[in-house]
Scaffold this motif. Structure first.
Motif, PDB file in Angstrom:
ATOM      1  N   LYS A   1       0.833  -1.208   0.000  1.00 33.45           N
ATOM      2  CA  LYS A   1       0.000   0.000   0.000  1.00 33.45           C
ATOM      3  C   LYS A   1       0.864   1.254   0.000  1.00 33.45           C
ATOM      4  O   LYS A   1       0.553   2.242  -0.670  1.00 33.45           O
ATOM      5  CB  LYS A   1      -0.926  -0.007   1.216  1.00 33.45           C
ATOM      6  CG  LYS A   1      -2.038  -1.051   1.147  1.00 33.45           C
ATOM      7  CD  LYS A   1      -2.973  -0.946   2.345  1.00 33.45           C
ATOM      8  CE  LYS A   1      -4.111  -1.956   2.252  1.00 33.45           C
ATOM      9  NZ  LYS A   1      -5.022  -1.880   3.416  1.00 33.45           N
ATOM     10  N   ALA A   2       1.966   1.214   0.762  1.00 33.95           N
ATOM     11  CA  ALA A   2       2.862   2.360   0.816  1.00 33.95           C
ATOM     12  C   ALA A   2       3.507   2.606  -0.542  1.00 33.95           C
ATOM     13  O   ALA A   2       3.620   3.754  -1.004  1.00 33.95           O
ATOM     14  CB  ALA A   2       3.933   2.132   1.882  1.00 33.95           C
ATOM     15  N   LEU A   3       3.938   1.539  -1.214  1.00 33.44           N
ATOM     16  CA  LEU A   3       4.551   1.679  -2.536  1.00 33.44           C
ATOM     17  C   LEU A   3       3.528   2.167  -3.550  1.00 33.44           C
ATOM     18  O   LEU A   3       3.845   2.992  -4.422  1.00 33.44           O
ATOM     19  CB  LEU A   3       5.140   0.345  -2.974  1.00 33.44           C
ATOM     20  CG  LEU A   3       5.835   0.336  -4.344  1.00 33.44           C
ATOM     21  CD1 LEU A   3       6.947   1.367  -4.398  1.00 33.44           C
ATOM     22  CD2 LEU A   3       6.364  -1.053  -4.658  1.00 33.44           C
ATOM     23  N   GLN A   4       2.304   1.686  -3.439  1.00 32.99           N
ATOM     24  CA  GLN A   4       1.249   2.132  -4.349  1.00 32.99           C
ATOM     25  C   GLN A   4       0.991   3.630  -4.200  1.00 32.99           C
ATOM     26  O   GLN A   4       0.830   4.346  -5.193  1.00 32.99           O
ATOM     27  CB  GLN A   4      -0.036   1.347  -4.089  1.00 32.99           C
ATOM     28  CG  GLN A   4      -1.165   1.672  -5.058  1.00 32.99           C
ATOM     29  CD  GLN A   4      -2.414   0.833  -4.775  1.00 32.99           C
ATOM     30  OE1 GLN A   4      -2.490   0.104  -3.796  1.00 32.99           O
ATOM     31  NE2 GLN A   4      -3.403   0.950  -5.642  1.00 32.99           N
ATOM     32  N   LYS A   5       0.987   4.100  -2.956  1.00 34.46           N
ATOM     33  CA  LYS A   5       0.774   5.532  -2.731  1.00 34.46           C
ATOM     34  C   LYS A   5       1.923   6.350  -3.301  1.00 34.46           C
ATOM     35  O   LYS A   5       1.713   7.405  -3.920  1.00 34.46           O
ATOM     36  CB  LYS A   5       0.623   5.812  -1.231  1.00 34.46           C
ATOM     37  CG  LYS A   5       0.354   7.280  -0.930  1.00 34.46           C
ATOM     38  CD  LYS A   5       0.011   7.516   0.524  1.00 34.46           C
ATOM     39  CE  LYS A   5      -0.301   8.989   0.765  1.00 34.46           C
ATOM     40  NZ  LYS A   5      -0.662   9.277   2.166  1.00 34.46           N
ATOM     41  N   LEU A   6       3.152   5.876  -3.108  1.00 40.27           N
ATOM     42  CA  LEU A   6       4.318   6.572  -3.644  1.00 40.27           C
ATOM     43  C   LEU A   6       4.258   6.622  -5.167  1.00 40.27           C
ATOM     44  O   LEU A   6       4.472   7.686  -5.775  1.00 40.27           O
ATOM     45  CB  LEU A   6       5.589   5.860  -3.183  1.00 40.27           C
ATOM     46  CG  LEU A   6       6.918   6.439  -3.678  1.00 40.27           C
ATOM     47  CD1 LEU A   6       7.141   7.833  -3.131  1.00 40.27           C
ATOM     48  CD2 LEU A   6       8.076   5.520  -3.285  1.00 40.27           C
ATOM     49  N   THR A   7       3.940   5.494  -5.790  1.00 37.18           N
ATOM     50  CA  THR A   7       3.855   5.431  -7.253  1.00 37.18           C
ATOM     51  C   THR A   7       2.770   6.364  -7.774  1.00 37.18           C
ATOM     52  O   THR A   7       2.958   7.058  -8.788  1.00 37.18           O
ATOM     53  CB  THR A   7       3.578   3.989  -7.696  1.00 37.18           C
ATOM     54  OG1 THR A   7       4.631   3.144  -7.227  1.00 37.18           O
ATOM     55  CG2 THR A   7       3.485   3.890  -9.207  1.00 37.18           C
ATOM     56  N   SER A   8       1.647   6.413  -7.087  1.00 36.42           N
ATOM     57  CA  SER A   8       0.545   7.294  -7.502  1.00 36.42           C
ATOM     58  C   SER A   8       0.953   8.761  -7.449  1.00 36.42           C
ATOM     59  O   SER A   8       0.588   9.549  -8.331  1.00 36.42           O
ATOM     60  CB  SER A   8      -0.681   7.067  -6.615  1.00 36.42           C
ATOM     61  OG  SER A   8      -1.183   5.761  -6.779  1.00 36.42           O
TER      62      SER A   8
END
Length: 707
Positions: A218-225
């Motif tokens: 979830k943290a990586l997804q937020k960063l990528t977004s």
């Protein structure tokens, strides 16, 4: 680079190329937040031995990846682990104020194997200035530690009475946890089998006490977004000149990783690893460079600078009312007043640069609302220029260090040897720098335009009159007839510091120079004396202070070149601008990750390569912003939202035939256009123009086509 670095907002990690944080590295490795090192040790071993580095990739600013393998392991003739049997991959990123590191293991040995992976860690909570060796002082102490099967926490109370802590947690329970900061995992892997675990490191300060980090995916997804949002909100380019394409793409990626928000909107910090903080001139210039790509950054930068504007006379911080800060620090040495950086104001150019950024931002966006919101700050800045900047009433703005722990030279060339007479003597303060007078002229004429738009013509007229007086005085005092060039400065005796340097190049953008003298400046800067073949040197070859290995006296700084380039472009000195851009593009080929460094040595291109400066910051904001200025300069793009017009004088580099620039924000609309070389002419096609502004073109043989 001999380090890996990743950053997100206020948190950044600096490690060895193998991913470890050790104590024997010149850069002071660690995990840092608010000028405090929250992780001073992070080492990975396999069966107690250091793995062998295979590859290390820091090209992706979001994620760093390291590939390792095991050494050969035998004991008393018995095989423990055959060499290169285990692949170890370390992947880390920062999101949600937490460092995430995933260690993946794969067995390439033809039979099952057993081995252990150990991760050791520690936190010393050192202040950044102590880590860098710049300062000693009273500091706090460790106050204890706690650990269980889920996490390990190290605690500290600073001399500033702020409680700090580092929590290391993991997504699967280790086989062993030791009180000196060591966790152990034991793996039994079949041939071809893979396994992994993730550790999370959270810096905590004050009453902050998170219970758990966000799940890694979830943290990586937020960063990528967030990176996708950045890309979608910014202009983009496409060109057949691949080195330029790579430079612009790298510049935008680097600027994204350097973005920080301390409560007033996004702005770029100066650079990593040492200057990941609000930094007056660097942040302002980087935001100025970005206007064609993302003008919202300028708004956040302006509001951040206004929030820390000087309010009083404080010699310890070189502060005066209305002055824009130089640098802001957050560690315990700053918090306990052992260093004057809360913030420190020892800069002569940040105040006029603040006003220039506002005027240019309004020209690009037409956003008079922000100008009105900041008008009280603007008036204070103008007052500072006239009352405190001009110490002796001679119309020139000059600097002089007051703070015992401040900076002696307070222009952008702030090293102690940077302002030197032609006989080799160092100039003594108060010193009036050439480029600063240009900044003041540009600030006053630009603010005059805004004041007129806001219905204050008398104030506008006063500023224009002041600017005209400064222009006349500048010509009288700074011009060197024998050199057909301007002095870098006037010293405390009002004598010219006659060394030939790059500083007068910044004045081209101001509009203060008559055409014949502006042409003379451009000729000098692209002469063999000043131009290395890879860029404009900071000081001319043959001058007493010239040293191609120096920080400011013969090196090449990309941002310094960019400030000259934007002026050359504005004045339609296109052949000179093309020379400079082509040189810097060639230089970039000699550095890692298709990235222009903070600076490089000023040796001539005839030696065959651009020579690295040993301790340049990378990534660095105004170096990252320099390729963006290339695009504006190639387009000759200068919007004027107050008068609803866009000046365009495109001129492709000789090495390129096509350029497409999309999604440029101007006014309340978008401009997209393409340039294409056709024989001896350049065709310019307006693909989209929703600004409602008139496009005025010059310098192209064929008319602009509107799609």
């Amino acid at each position: 680079m001999d380090y890996l670095v990743i950053k997100e907002n206020d948190l950044f990690l600096l490690s060895e190329p193998n991913g470890d944080i050790t104590g024997n590295h010149s850069y002071g490795l660690g995990l840092y937040s608010k000028d405090t090192r929250f992780l001073s040790k992070l080492e990975l071993t396999i069966n107690g031995e250091k793995p062998i580095l295979l590859s290390s990739d820091g090209s992706d600013n979001r994620i760093s990846k390291v590939l390792l393998t095991n050494p050969h392991m035998e004991k008393n003739g018995e095989l423990i682990l055959w060499r290169e049997s285990i692949q170890l991959e370390r992947e880390r990123f920062i999101s949600e104020d937490t460092l995430y590191e995933t260690i993946r293991l794969k067995n390439y040995f033809p039979k099952p194997v057993s081995f252990s992976i150990e991760v050791s860690f520690d936190a010393d909570f050192s202040d950044m200035f102590i880590v860098r060796g710049f300062q000693t002082g009273k500091v706090g102490e460790r106050t204890g530690q706690e650990f269980n099967e889920n996490a390990f926490k190290i605690m500290y109370e600073g001399s500033d009475k702020i409680k700090r802590a580092t929590r290391v947690s993991w997504d699967r329970q280790p086989g062993g946890i030791q009180e000196h900061g060591l966790i152990t995992y034991v793996f039994d892997l079949e041939h071809g089998q893979e396994d992994s675990f993730t550790i999370m490191v959270e810096p905590l300060a004050g009453d902050e006490d998170k219970t758990n980090a966000v799940q890694p995916q979830k943290a990586l997804q937020k960063l990528t977004s967030s990176y996708e949002e950045w890309k979608n909100a910014s202009a983009s380019i496409s060109t057949d000149l691949l080195p330029l394409q790579k430079l612009v793409d790298r510049g935008m990626a680097d600027l994204r990783v350097l973005m920080t928000d301390i409560g007033h909107g996004m702005f770029p910090v100066a650079g990593l690893p040492w200057f990941g903080v609000p930094f007056g001139r660097d942040s302002l210039i980087a935001a100025l460079q970005m206007l064609a790509f993302n003008p919202e950054v300028a708004k956040g930068t302006l509001k951040t600078m206004a929030s820390t504007q000087g309010t009083k006379v404080d010699p310890w911080r070189d502060e005066q009312p209305g002055k824009i800060m130089h640098e802001m620090r957050f560690g315990e040495l700053a918090n306990t007043d052992q260093i004057p950086f809360t913030p420190y104001y020892g800069t002569i150019d940040a105040t006029p640069l603040y006003l220039i950024l506002l005027t240019e931002y309004v020209k690009w966006t037409g956003d008079l609302k922000v100008a009105e919101e900041l008008m009280d700050s603007v008036e204070k800045a103008l007052k500072w220029i006239d009352e405190y900047g001009d110490r002796d009433g001679d119309l020139f703005v000059e600097y002089h260090q007051e703070s015992s722990k401040g900076i002696a030279n307070q222009g952008w060339k702030d090293s102690g040897d940077s302002i030197v007479h032609r006989n080799g003597d160092y100039a003594e303060t108060p010193i009036a720098l050439a480029e600063v007078q240009g900044y003041v002229y540009q600030a006053k004429t630009g603010i005059a335009e805004i004041l007129e738009a806001l219905g204050q013509p008398e104030k506008a007229s006063d500023l224009r009159h002041q600017a005209q007086e400064l222009k006349q005085k500048f010509e009288e005092e700074f011009w060197m007839e024998d050199k057909q060039f301007y002095a870098i400065a006037l010293d405390q005796n009002k004598e010219q510091v006659g060394t030939v340097t790059s500083n007068p190049g910044h004045v081209l953008f101001s509009g203060m120079l008559e055409q014949n003298r502006a042409d003379a400046v451009a000729e000098m800067l692209t002469s063999e004396k000043m131009f290395s073949g890879f860029g404009i040197r900071t000081m001319g070859e043959g001058e007493a202070g010239y040293n191609p290995m120096s920080y400011h006296d013969g090196s090449v700084w990309p941002h310094d070149n960019s400030m000259t380039l934007i002026g050359m472009s504005k004045l339609k000195q296109q052949s000179h601008a093309k020379t400079v851009m082509s040189g810097l593009i060639k230089a970039a080929d000699h550095f890692e990750y298709e990235r222009l460094p903070e600076l490089f040595c000023g040796y001539p291109a005839s030696i065959g390569k651009a020579v690295k400066y040993p301790v340049a910051c990378s990534p660095q904001a105004w170096a990252a912003g320099t390729p963006l200025v290339f695009i504006q300069s190639i387009l000759g793009l200068f919007p004027d939202s107050l008068n609803k017009k866009i000046d365009l004088s495109p001129n492709l580099l000789d090495e390129m035939n096509e350029l497409l620039v999309s999604n440029i924000s101007i006014g309340n609309g978008i401009l997209s256009l393409s340039l294409r070389r056709s024989g001896e002419t350049t065709e310019c096609e307006i693909i989209e123009n929703t600004t409602g502004f008139e496009v005025i073109t010059a310098g192209i043989a064929s008319p602009v086509k509107n799609k």
